[in-house]
Design a protein around this motif. Structure first.
Motif, PDB file in Angstrom:
ATOM      1  N   VAL A   5      -9.141  -4.508  -5.988  1.00  0.00           N
ATOM      2  CA  VAL A   5     -10.410  -4.515  -6.720  1.00  0.00           C
ATOM      3  C   VAL A   5     -11.414  -5.436  -6.024  1.00  0.00           C
ATOM      4  O   VAL A   5     -12.597  -5.088  -5.856  1.00  0.00           O
ATOM      5  N   VAL A   6     -10.937  -6.596  -5.589  1.00  0.00           N
ATOM      6  CA  VAL A   6     -11.832  -7.547  -4.922  1.00  0.00           C
ATOM      7  C   VAL A   6     -12.325  -6.953  -3.596  1.00  0.00           C
ATOM      8  O   VAL A   6     -13.510  -7.069  -3.254  1.00  0.00           O
ATOM      9  N   ASP A   7     -11.444  -6.272  -2.876  1.00  0.00           N
ATOM     10  CA  ASP A   7     -11.872  -5.628  -1.617  1.00  0.00           C
ATOM     11  C   ASP A   7     -12.968  -4.595  -1.895  1.00  0.00           C
ATOM     12  O   ASP A   7     -13.946  -4.506  -1.153  1.00  0.00           O
ATOM     13  N   ARG A   8     -12.784  -3.800  -2.946  1.00  0.00           N
ATOM     14  CA  ARG A   8     -13.811  -2.800  -3.290  1.00  0.00           C
ATOM     15  C   ARG A   8     -15.140  -3.471  -3.586  1.00  0.00           C
ATOM     16  O   ARG A   8     -16.199  -2.963  -3.218  1.00  0.00           O
ATOM     17  N   LEU A   9     -15.087  -4.613  -4.275  1.00  0.00           N
ATOM     18  CA  LEU A   9     -16.334  -5.341  -4.578  1.00  0.00           C
ATOM     19  C   LEU A   9     -17.008  -5.798  -3.290  1.00  0.00           C
ATOM     20  O   LEU A   9     -18.230  -5.662  -3.136  1.00  0.00           O
ATOM     21  N   LEU A  10     -16.213  -6.327  -2.366  1.00  0.00           N
ATOM     22  CA  LEU A  10     -16.787  -6.864  -1.127  1.00  0.00           C
ATOM     23  C   LEU A  10     -17.369  -5.735  -0.281  1.00  0.00           C
ATOM     24  O   LEU A  10     -18.458  -5.864   0.293  1.00  0.00           O
ATOM     25  N   VAL A  11     -16.659  -4.605  -0.235  1.00  0.00           N
ATOM     26  CA  VAL A  11     -17.169  -3.435   0.494  1.00  0.00           C
ATOM     27  C   VAL A  11     -18.466  -2.956  -0.157  1.00  0.00           C
ATOM     28  O   VAL A  11     -19.448  -2.636   0.521  1.00  0.00           O
ATOM     29  N   LEU A  14     -24.911 -16.823 -12.386  1.00  0.00           N
ATOM     30  CA  LEU A  14     -24.210 -15.875 -13.255  1.00  0.00           C
ATOM     31  C   LEU A  14     -24.860 -14.488 -13.266  1.00  0.00           C
ATOM     32  O   LEU A  14     -24.738 -13.732 -14.217  1.00  0.00           O
ATOM     33  N   LEU A  15     -25.534 -14.158 -12.168  1.00  0.00           N
ATOM     34  CA  LEU A  15     -26.035 -12.791 -11.992  1.00  0.00           C
ATOM     35  C   LEU A  15     -25.016 -11.989 -11.201  1.00  0.00           C
ATOM     36  O   LEU A  15     -24.424 -12.497 -10.244  1.00  0.00           O
ATOM     37  N   GLU A  16     -24.834 -10.730 -11.602  1.00  0.00           N
ATOM     38  CA  GLU A  16     -23.889  -9.871 -10.904  1.00  0.00           C
ATOM     39  C   GLU A  16     -24.539  -9.332  -9.628  1.00  0.00           C
ATOM     40  O   GLU A  16     -25.621  -8.754  -9.675  1.00  0.00           O
ATOM     41  N   VAL A  17     -23.859  -9.510  -8.502  1.00  0.00           N
ATOM     42  CA  VAL A  17     -24.319  -8.958  -7.233  1.00  0.00           C
ATOM     43  C   VAL A  17     -23.894  -7.505  -7.133  1.00  0.00           C
ATOM     44  O   VAL A  17     -24.646  -6.632  -6.699  1.00  0.00           O
ATOM     45  N   THR A  18     -22.667  -7.236  -7.551  1.00  0.00           N
ATOM     46  CA  THR A  18     -22.164  -5.865  -7.583  1.00  0.00           C
ATOM     47  C   THR A  18     -21.027  -5.815  -8.594  1.00  0.00           C
ATOM     48  O   THR A  18     -20.425  -6.838  -8.906  1.00  0.00           O
ATOM     49  N   ARG A  19     -20.772  -4.639  -9.133  1.00  0.00           N
ATOM     50  CA  ARG A  19     -19.678  -4.524 -10.098  1.00  0.00           C
ATOM     51  C   ARG A  19     -18.913  -3.240  -9.865  1.00  0.00           C
ATOM     52  O   ARG A  19     -19.403  -2.311  -9.225  1.00  0.00           O
ATOM     53  N   VAL A  20     -17.707  -3.201 -10.425  1.00  0.00           N
ATOM     54  CA  VAL A  20     -16.880  -2.010 -10.303  1.00  0.00           C
ATOM     55  C   VAL A  20     -15.975  -1.941 -11.535  1.00  0.00           C
ATOM     56  O   VAL A  20     -15.689  -2.970 -12.156  1.00  0.00           O
ATOM     57  N   SER A  21     -15.600  -0.733 -11.889  1.00  0.00           N
ATOM     58  CA  SER A  21     -14.687  -0.556 -13.006  1.00  0.00           C
ATOM     59  C   SER A  21     -13.658   0.482 -12.585  1.00  0.00           C
ATOM     60  O   SER A  21     -14.028   1.558 -12.102  1.00  0.00           O
TER      61      SER A  21
END
Lengths: 323, 323
Positions: free
Chosen positions: A63-69, A38-45
């Motif tokens: 949004v998911v693509d942005r997270l993966l990028v 439950l640690l965040e690897v990356t986040r976006v808003s």
């Protein structure tokens, strides 16, 4: 012909298994890639598009693509194993359907199917506040609790309940704390009833009551600051909200037996300015009921997104167990 | 020396596996031997001794002995595999402890241990109304339901809730519907608060309100008969009770999302005289909430005892599964 290098001969970065957690709010969509701890690897808003109801799948997929990028750019190799999406309003978690969201403009929207197709990920759907309570039980202020009420006080008031270790869904209808009637002589509520908690104790209600009383506009947090400064008008407005909240909490305690109350949302940012009088008022009104512990929720505006991650990881684990 | 006859040479009556189900009320203790199909093999009803709190084990043990003698006298060979005991008040089912019963005069009574030792049977403890709801879900008016409120209206008012197929216990504190505040200008409640549901809509409350209004004593069922005859005083008293009940039910629906309401107890014996106006009043007060189906509970005063049997059979089966 040169033989292709075997996999074992290429030095590889071990990839981290993650879920994509997405909290779609009326204004912002908050999302993160979250590992099994439950640690965040990356986040976006990002802003939630006004017409999100018309293409929810595309919005979440982008949004998911942005997270993966973002993860790749940060040098993190990840493998997404599922997606959790949480939304406000009435949600049928079992069916993965958003029954109704007035703010987001949908009714009977098959969120799970839409997001699953668009992202290609196994997708689970949750209610933002219920998922937030799940996160609070694992990472926040409800760790170790078996019974809890989570009540974020924002523009509106929703609630989530855990009883006997089980977060209540009621087919999507549980926890509508904002519409508990607390004052038959109170203001009208947009729902059509009178004196609902939401029109007495939400951040919007406090701001409106202060403006109506003084003619001066003030956000709820400014009203809180004036309460701390001892301004009589602010104190009067505040005490109406505290009293309403105490009555709704005590009714909930009486009906469900919860003994822990997590107060969150904008109004709770005032901390003890809200919580201390709330505890006093609950205690003054309480008779045989257990005294509930009343605390500030711990995860703030990350609760929904972390809750989405909890739901997605639960689903991923149970899929492994079943499969 | 004559050899003893081998077991196989004796014609034997096959014995029926049963549980002893015991519902200890303030006035009567109702008990039955119940087979795995939840059919009663034999039943008995005895007065609850005034000092039952001082030797609960002996009381239950004597009742179970009477049941076994009764079965034998009726030519039924039974094998008791467990005991279920249900009681009113605050009950911690997991610990098997009666936390508090004002009527029966105990506090923190280890019912499970006492009865287990006295009867020699594996014993589970339940709350009379919550167990009654379990029975209603298997044999009665809540079959097939996932969410339900069971509210017996008797001398007092207790309640039991099922949400998502799970009967809420809240560590023993769930379902205190009698103490939901419904009228800040209502009569004082023995709990110390004002205008609780119990002082407005219990059978006792209706009887008392009628006597106070007219100077004439009347049991609640007589008041109901006068409502049917159109007597204005009776109608006025009745409408206060119906309105209070509608408000408490709607608050419960709003908080928990239940969509089925089983009304039981003495006051509900008036049937549609109570249920028809109750449905109308809930509907008039309801805004966005789902309309709950409001019906008469099916099992009457057998609900608690049959619920005790359900709990005992569940425990017996899980003991087999674990063992």
């Amino acid at each position: 012909m040169t033989p292709a290098p075997s996999a074992s001969s290429v030095p590889s970065v071990p990839s981290v298994r993650v879920v994509a957690a997405v909290d779609i709010g009326g204004t912002l969509t908050k999302a993160a890639l979250v590992d099994e701890g439950l640690l965040e690897v990356t986040r976006v808003s990002v802003p939630t598009p006004p017409d999100v109801a018309h293409d929810l799948g595309a919005h979440v997929s982008a949004v998911v693509d942005r997270l993966l990028v973002g993860a790749t750019a940060a040098g993190r190799a990840v493998e997404a194993v599922g997606c959790g999406v949480v939304v406000p309003g009435l949600v049928d978690e079992r069916a993965g359907v958003g029954l109704l969201s007035v703010n987001l403009g949908w009714r009977d929207l098959p969120i799970g199917d839409l997001v699953g197709v668009a992202t290609g990920l196994p997708t689970v759907v949750g209610h933002d506040v219920r998922a937030g309570l799940v996160a609070e039980t694992r990472l926040g202020a409800a760790r170790g609790a078996r019974h809890a009420l989570f009540v974020p006080l924002g523009t509106g008031i929703a609630g989530a309940l855990m009883v006997d270790g089980h977060v209540l869904t009621g087919g999507g209808w549980a926890g509508e704390l904002g519409h508990v009637p607390v004052d038959p002589d109170g203001p009208p509520c947009p729902c059509g009833a009178t004196g609902c908690l939401e029109v007495l104790a939400s951040a919007s209600a406090v701001s409106r009551a202060y403006r109506e009383r003084t003619g001066r506009p003030a956000e709820a947090r400014e009203v809180a600051a004036r309460v701390e400064a001892g301004e009589p008008d602010a104190v009067a407005v505040w005490s109406v909200a505290v009293s309403a909240l105490a009555r709704a909490v005590l009714a909930t305690v009486t009906i469900t037996g919860v003994d822990l109350v997590l107060v969150g949302g904008g109004l709770a940012q005032s901390g003890e300015t809200l919580l201390a009088p709330l505890r006093r008022e609950i205690d003054a009104r309480r008779t045989f009921q257990r005294p509930p512990r009343v605390v500030h929720a711990a995860l703030g505006d990350r609760a929904g997104c972390l809750g989405a991650a909890c739901l997605a990881w639960d689903a991923a684990r149970s899929a492994v167990a079943v499969g």
